[in-house]
Design an enzyme around this catalytic site. Structure first.
Site, PDB file in Angstrom:
ATOM      1  N   ASP A  20     -55.213 -66.946   3.284  1.00 54.58           N
ATOM      2  CA  ASP A  20     -53.866 -66.764   3.838  1.00 54.58           C
ATOM      3  C   ASP A  20     -53.624 -65.299   4.223  1.00 54.58           C
ATOM      4  O   ASP A  20     -53.084 -64.997   5.291  1.00 54.58           O
ATOM      5  CB  ASP A  20     -52.824 -67.228   2.815  1.00 54.58           C
ATOM      6  CG  ASP A  20     -51.401 -67.217   3.364  1.00 54.58           C
ATOM      7  OD1 ASP A  20     -51.229 -67.301   4.590  1.00 54.58           O
ATOM      8  OD2 ASP A  20     -50.458 -67.131   2.555  1.00 54.58           O
TER       9      ASP A  20
ATOM     10  N   ARG B 202     -44.686 -68.275  20.514  1.00 49.48           N
ATOM     11  CA  ARG B 202     -44.640 -67.726  19.145  1.00 49.48           C
ATOM     12  C   ARG B 202     -45.747 -68.257  18.245  1.00 49.48           C
ATOM     13  O   ARG B 202     -45.966 -67.753  17.149  1.00 49.48           O
ATOM     14  CB  ARG B 202     -43.299 -68.085  18.509  1.00 49.48           C
ATOM     15  CG  ARG B 202     -42.106 -67.329  19.086  1.00 49.48           C
ATOM     16  CD  ARG B 202     -40.838 -67.826  18.410  1.00 49.48           C
ATOM     17  NE  ARG B 202     -40.939 -67.760  16.963  1.00 49.48           N
ATOM     18  CZ  ARG B 202     -40.354 -68.650  16.137  1.00 49.48           C
ATOM     19  NH1 ARG B 202     -39.650 -69.652  16.601  1.00 49.48           N
ATOM     20  NH2 ARG B 202     -40.496 -68.518  14.827  1.00 49.48           N
ATOM     21  N   LYS B 203     -46.417 -69.319  18.691  1.00 52.43           N
ATOM     22  CA  LYS B 203     -47.427 -69.962  17.828  1.00 52.43           C
ATOM     23  C   LYS B 203     -48.784 -69.279  17.951  1.00 52.43           C
ATOM     24  O   LYS B 203     -49.312 -69.123  19.039  1.00 52.43           O
ATOM     25  CB  LYS B 203     -47.583 -71.438  18.203  1.00 52.43           C
ATOM     26  CG  LYS B 203     -46.381 -72.278  17.893  1.00 52.43           C
ATOM     27  CD  LYS B 203     -46.629 -73.702  18.359  1.00 52.43           C
ATOM     28  CE  LYS B 203     -45.331 -74.482  18.410  1.00 52.43           C
ATOM     29  NZ  LYS B 203     -45.444 -75.678  19.265  1.00 52.43           N
TER      30      LYS B 203
END
Ligand SMILES: CCCCCCCCCC(=O)SCCNC(=O)CCNC(=O)[C@H](O)C(C)(C)COP(=O)(O)OP(=O)(O)OC[C@H]1O[C@@H](n2cnc3c(N)ncnc32)[C@H](O)[C@@H]1OP(=O)(O)O
Length: 241
Positions: free
Chosen positions: A165, A210-211
């Site tokens: 992450d 935005r992705k």
């Protein structure tokens, strides 16, 4: 063996101090080399840290194994021509944010970046990241310590998720600016022995407004063992509504 390893690590640490002075590696004072939003942010932080004297946790310490040192030296070497950039790391999230680095606000004193939450060297997450701008690729050299245990002798799946992450998140951050992980899907393929060194290799595959779509592989240094693979989606800015 242990003593020799320590001396070697310290010698390399001294060498690293020298290399930190070279502009292309840290992008220090080299604005013409800086073209991505995140990189300019990071170079600003690096510059600022010289004055604030923030401790950079992505530098070698005596807990790093020979394998970790060798891989670190290899990437540092690839920084020389600017192909890769070393990413500094602080124990407070706020110190990564331009204008807030070194902040002494009360609330911010209490918080820490999760992966830098353990004070003792070598027991938790030992890691260093390098970014390749042209490939939009962030790699993280990761040495999981004994307090990250899941199954006996192996890293906890949550710790693997955390380092993935962070690597994927940092990659999105550098490429797209402020971003949050919206989605992360991990396949665990083979357990990671505590004390071993793995390479967390992530890249931005696609950006749609935005992705930010990313993928990641965690492999042994020799590349022979696939420990985990992941895909993720980050959403850039606008999340602060
Ligand atoms: C600084 C040093 C380095 C530090 C690195 C550390 C990195 C650490 C990274 C993290 O751990 S971040 C913390 C974990 N993540 C979160 O807590 C995020 C929690 N979720 C949210 O805050 C919001 O859901 C989020 C910002 C992700 C999205 O909310 P938004 O209101 O901005 O987006 P919106 O819901 O309008 O959706 C925008 C688009 O994305 C899509 N989307 C949103 N969430 C999604 C999701 N979870 N999965 C798939 N698609 C998703 C959504 O369908 C939509 O698609 P369309 O535009 O095509 O309609």
């Amino acid at each position: 063996g242990m003593r020799r390893g320590l001396v070697g690590a310290q010698a390399r640490l001294a060498g690293d101090k020298k290399s930190r002075m070279r502009a292309p590696c840290t992008a220090l004072g080299a604005p013409s080399l800086i073209f991505l939003h995140g990189i300019s942010t990071i170079s600003f932080q690096t510059w600022l840290s010289q004055f604030k004297q923030l401790k950079d946790y992505a530098l070698p310490n005596s807990s790093w194994s020979q394998g970790m040192m060798d891989l670190y030296s290899k990437f540092l070497e690839m920084c020389k021509d600017g192909t890769w950039k070393r990413i500094p790391s602080y124990n407070r999230t706020v110190d990564h944010i331009p204008g807030k680095a070194g902040s002494n606000e009360k609330e911010q004193k209490k918080t820490r970046l999760f992966l830098r939450s353990m004070d003792a060297e070598g027991v938790g997450f030992e890691y260093a990241m390098f970014f390749n701008p042209s490939e939009k690729r962030m790699v993280c050299l990761f040495q999981p310590g004994p307090y990250l245990e899941g199954p006996p002798g192996f890293a906890h799946g949550g710790s693997t998720a955390a380092i993935i992450d962070s690597t994927v998140g940092s990659c999105a951050l550098v490429v797209a600016g402020r971003a949050m992980t919206a989605n992360l899907s991990i396949n665990y393929r083979s357990p990671i022995p505590l004390g071993s060194v793995v390479l967390v290799d992530s890249k931005v595959d696609q950006v749609e407004e935005r992705k930010v779509f990313l993928s990641c592989e965690v492999r042994s240094i020799d590349g022979q063992t696939l420990h985990a693979e992941a895909t993720g989606k980050d959403l850039a800015a606008g999340f602060h509504r």
